[in-house]
Scaffold this motif. Sequence first.
Motif, PDB file in Angstrom:
ATOM      1  N   VAL A  40     -20.950  43.658 -21.226  1.00 26.54           N
ATOM      2  CA  VAL A  40     -22.363  44.018 -21.092  1.00 26.54           C
ATOM      3  C   VAL A  40     -22.997  44.222 -22.460  1.00 26.54           C
ATOM      4  O   VAL A  40     -24.139  43.799 -22.705  1.00 26.54           O
ATOM      5  N   SER A  41     -22.277  44.877 -23.359  1.00 22.07           N
ATOM      6  CA  SER A  41     -22.792  45.085 -24.705  1.00 22.07           C
ATOM      7  C   SER A  41     -23.029  43.751 -25.412  1.00 22.07           C
ATOM      8  O   SER A  41     -24.054  43.552 -26.084  1.00 22.07           O
ATOM      9  N   TYR A  42     -22.090  42.836 -25.242  1.00 20.38           N
ATOM     10  CA  TYR A  42     -22.225  41.514 -25.851  1.00 20.38           C
ATOM     11  C   TYR A  42     -23.415  40.767 -25.262  1.00 20.38           C
ATOM     12  O   TYR A  42     -24.202  40.148 -25.983  1.00 20.38           O
ATOM     13  N   TRP A  43     -23.568  40.869 -23.936  1.00 20.17           N
ATOM     14  CA  TRP A  43     -24.692  40.199 -23.279  1.00 20.17           C
ATOM     15  C   TRP A  43     -26.025  40.768 -23.753  1.00 20.17           C
ATOM     16  O   TRP A  43     -26.981  40.025 -23.979  1.00 20.17           O
ATOM     17  N   LYS A  44     -26.077  42.066 -23.923  1.00 20.52           N
ATOM     18  CA  LYS A  44     -27.306  42.690 -24.408  1.00 20.52           C
ATOM     19  C   LYS A  44     -27.663  42.164 -25.791  1.00 20.52           C
ATOM     20  O   LYS A  44     -28.844  41.902 -26.092  1.00 20.52           O
ATOM     21  N   SER A  45     -26.663  41.979 -26.636  1.00 25.46           N
ATOM     22  CA  SER A  45     -26.905  41.426 -27.975  1.00 25.46           C
ATOM     23  C   SER A  45     -27.432  39.993 -27.893  1.00 25.46           C
ATOM     24  O   SER A  45     -28.323  39.600 -28.654  1.00 25.46           O
ATOM     25  N   LEU A  46     -26.875  39.219 -26.962  1.00 29.55           N
ATOM     26  CA  LEU A  46     -27.343  37.846 -26.783  1.00 29.55           C
ATOM     27  C   LEU A  46     -28.790  37.811 -26.305  1.00 29.55           C
ATOM     28  O   LEU A  46     -29.583  36.964 -26.741  1.00 29.55           O
ATOM     29  N   ILE A  47     -29.138  38.738 -25.413  1.00 29.50           N
ATOM     30  CA  ILE A  47     -30.516  38.807 -24.909  1.00 29.50           C
ATOM     31  C   ILE A  47     -31.470  39.114 -26.057  1.00 29.50           C
ATOM     32  O   ILE A  47     -32.554  38.523 -26.174  1.00 29.50           O
ATOM     33  N   ARG A  48     -31.074  40.045 -26.916  1.00 31.11           N
ATOM     34  CA  ARG A  48     -31.918  40.379 -28.071  1.00 31.11           C
ATOM     35  C   ARG A  48     -32.067  39.185 -29.012  1.00 31.11           C
ATOM     36  O   ARG A  48     -33.154  38.905 -29.522  1.00 31.11           O
ATOM     37  N   LEU A  49     -30.966  38.473 -29.239  1.00 28.46           N
ATOM     38  CA  LEU A  49     -31.004  37.295 -30.099  1.00 28.46           C
ATOM     39  C   LEU A  49     -31.895  36.218 -29.494  1.00 28.46           C
ATOM     40  O   LEU A  49     -32.732  35.614 -30.183  1.00 28.46           O
ATOM     41  N   ALA A  50     -31.735  35.995 -28.189  1.00 31.34           N
ATOM     42  CA  ALA A  50     -32.548  34.975 -27.517  1.00 31.34           C
ATOM     43  C   ALA A  50     -34.024  35.341 -27.559  1.00 31.34           C
ATOM     44  O   ALA A  50     -34.894  34.459 -27.590  1.00 31.34           O
ATOM     45  N   GLY A  51     -34.316  36.644 -27.595  1.00 34.69           N
ATOM     46  CA  GLY A  51     -35.708  37.077 -27.665  1.00 34.69           C
ATOM     47  C   GLY A  51     -36.395  36.630 -28.930  1.00 34.69           C
ATOM     48  O   GLY A  51     -37.620  36.470 -28.961  1.00 34.69           O
ATOM     49  N   ARG A  52     -35.623  36.416 -29.980  1.00 31.92           N
ATOM     50  CA  ARG A  52     -36.206  35.945 -31.249  1.00 31.92           C
ATOM     51  C   ARG A  52     -36.225  34.420 -31.329  1.00 31.92           C
ATOM     52  O   ARG A  52     -36.678  33.850 -32.314  1.00 31.92           O
ATOM     53  N   HIS A  53     -35.704  33.794 -30.266  1.00 32.00           N
ATOM     54  CA  HIS A  53     -35.666  32.330 -30.231  1.00 32.00           C
ATOM     55  C   HIS A  53     -36.131  31.832 -28.856  1.00 32.00           C
ATOM     56  O   HIS A  53     -35.318  31.368 -28.042  1.00 32.00           O
ATOM     57  N   PRO A  54     -37.428  31.928 -28.597  1.00 38.60           N
ATOM     58  CA  PRO A  54     -37.949  31.516 -27.290  1.00 38.60           C
ATOM     59  C   PRO A  54     -37.693  30.044 -26.972  1.00 38.60           C
ATOM     60  O   PRO A  54     -37.765  29.639 -25.813  1.00 38.60           O
ATOM     61  N   GLU A  55     -37.354  29.259 -27.999  1.00 34.37           N
ATOM     62  CA  GLU A  55     -37.058  27.849 -27.755  1.00 34.37           C
ATOM     63  C   GLU A  55     -35.794  27.666 -26.919  1.00 34.37           C
ATOM     64  O   GLU A  55     -35.547  26.580 -26.365  1.00 34.37           O
ATOM     65  N   LEU A  56     -35.000  28.737 -26.790  1.00 34.20           N
ATOM     66  CA  LEU A  56     -33.795  28.666 -25.968  1.00 34.20           C
ATOM     67  C   LEU A  56     -34.081  28.795 -24.477  1.00 34.20           C
ATOM     68  O   LEU A  56     -33.249  28.456 -23.646  1.00 34.20           O
ATOM     69  N   LEU A  57     -35.251  29.290 -24.157  1.00 28.52           N
ATOM     70  CA  LEU A  57     -35.635  29.422 -22.750  1.00 28.52           C
ATOM     71  C   LEU A  57     -35.859  28.046 -22.128  1.00 28.52           C
ATOM     72  O   LEU A  57     -36.138  27.072 -22.842  1.00 28.52           O
ATOM     73  N   PRO A  58     -35.745  27.948 -20.804  1.00 25.52           N
ATOM     74  CA  PRO A  58     -36.140  26.697 -20.146  1.00 25.52           C
ATOM     75  C   PRO A  58     -37.569  26.341 -20.541  1.00 25.52           C
ATOM     76  O   PRO A  58     -38.410  27.226 -20.753  1.00 25.52           O
ATOM     77  N   GLU A  59     -37.853  25.081 -20.651  1.00 27.59           N
ATOM     78  CA  GLU A  59     -39.141  24.624 -21.182  1.00 27.59           C
ATOM     79  C   GLU A  59     -40.331  25.240 -20.459  1.00 27.59           C
ATOM     80  O   GLU A  59     -41.330  25.592 -21.088  1.00 27.59           O
ATOM     81  N   ARG A  60     -40.237  25.401 -19.153  1.00 29.33           N
ATOM     82  CA  ARG A  60     -41.379  25.915 -18.376  1.00 29.33           C
ATOM     83  C   ARG A  60     -41.685  27.367 -18.709  1.00 29.33           C
ATOM     84  O   ARG A  60     -42.764  27.889 -18.359  1.00 29.33           O
ATOM     85  N   LEU A  61     -40.787  28.049 -19.439  1.00 33.32           N
ATOM     86  CA  LEU A  61     -40.958  29.472 -19.710  1.00 33.32           C
ATOM     87  C   LEU A  61     -41.259  29.781 -21.176  1.00 33.32           C
ATOM     88  O   LEU A  61     -41.460  30.929 -21.525  1.00 33.32           O
ATOM     89  N   ARG A  62     -41.291  28.787 -21.999  1.00 33.08           N
ATOM     90  CA  ARG A  62     -41.376  29.053 -23.440  1.00 33.08           C
ATOM     91  C   ARG A  62     -42.737  29.575 -23.882  1.00 33.08           C
ATOM     92  O   ARG A  62     -42.834  30.361 -24.804  1.00 33.08           O
ATOM     93  N   MET A  63     -43.798  29.135 -23.271  1.00 34.45           N
ATOM     94  CA  MET A  63     -45.124  29.498 -23.717  1.00 34.45           C
ATOM     95  C   MET A  63     -45.365  30.992 -23.555  1.00 34.45           C
ATOM     96  O   MET A  63     -45.253  31.552 -22.479  1.00 34.45           O
ATOM     97  N   GLY A  64     -45.639  31.655 -24.630  1.00 36.34           N
ATOM     98  CA  GLY A  64     -45.990  33.076 -24.583  1.00 36.34           C
ATOM     99  C   GLY A  64     -44.816  34.006 -24.382  1.00 36.34           C
ATOM    100  O   GLY A  64     -44.996  35.201 -24.177  1.00 36.34           O
ATOM    101  N   ALA A  65     -43.597  33.513 -24.459  1.00 37.70           N
ATOM    102  CA  ALA A  65     -42.438  34.347 -24.196  1.00 37.70           C
ATOM    103  C   ALA A  65     -42.153  35.275 -25.365  1.00 37.70           C
ATOM    104  O   ALA A  65     -42.342  34.930 -26.518  1.00 37.70           O
ATOM    105  N   LYS A  66     -41.672  36.467 -25.037  1.00 41.31           N
ATOM    106  CA  LYS A  66     -41.273  37.441 -26.046  1.00 41.31           C
ATOM    107  C   LYS A  66     -39.979  38.070 -25.559  1.00 41.31           C
ATOM    108  O   LYS A  66     -39.865  38.430 -24.410  1.00 41.31           O
ATOM    109  N   GLY A  67     -38.993  38.179 -26.418  1.00 45.26           N
ATOM    110  CA  GLY A  67     -37.680  38.634 -25.973  1.00 45.26           C
ATOM    111  C   GLY A  67     -37.478  40.124 -26.060  1.00 45.26           C
ATOM    112  O   GLY A  67     -38.346  40.853 -26.527  1.00 45.26           O
TER     113      GLY A  67
END
Length: 232
Positions: A203-230
């Motif tokens: 869970v701790s590792y997953w939380k870190s990944l979520i935080r990292l992904a929040g700084r890289h909205p390009e990792l989200l599925p294309e339909r979700l990238r616009m306006g995304a904030k992690g």
Amino acid sequence: MTSDTRSIRATAGKGKAVRERRSQADRSAETRDKVLAAAIRLLHEGGYSAANIKAIASAAGVSLGSLQHQFPTKAKLMAAVVDQLARKRIEAYRAAADHIDDPWKKYGSVFDTTWSVVKEPEFAAVLEIMLARRSDQELRDETGPSFATNEATVKEWVLHLGEQAGDEVRAAEFSRTLSNTLMYGLAMQLAIGFDREEAEELVSYWKSLIRLAGRHPELLPERLRMGAKGAA
């Protein structure tokens, strides 16, 4: 007998009746709490089949009649278990978020709170109910409204915090669904003996990944990238 004496006795009689009614209500609430606690324990320890009505009554230390007065059917009892977890979950979210002023940190507190709830016996009990619904129509019908209402309430709460933090709704919903899928799966693993320390590590590792992904909205599925904030 004077009128004053009659008045005093009448008042005393009314007071006694009120105390008796209150006592009956207290006893009823106590029975309900015992039955719910026993049901959760048996669901957690032995699964859905082990949590039959007779076993729950015995574990709660109440008569079968008293149990059935509160819950005429097992399905109604299971719905009450679902509702109890939902109340506990919302209370936990609010307790964790109320002392946080920063909207983004308040939103981020949902992750830890969800995990703290998910790894408790109540959640394992509800998972057993969820699985049993697949082959039990009465259970599915009785618990369906509880699951739907409770999920809608939790979702509304979480997405409201996300909106206040400035997260795009679709991205917030996606992250919530993905994180819940991981944590629910771990809850099932814990129920069958998965190592708790390893679960916490995952869970701790997953939380870190979520935080990292929040700084890289390009990792989200294309339909979700616009306006995304992690997550912060």
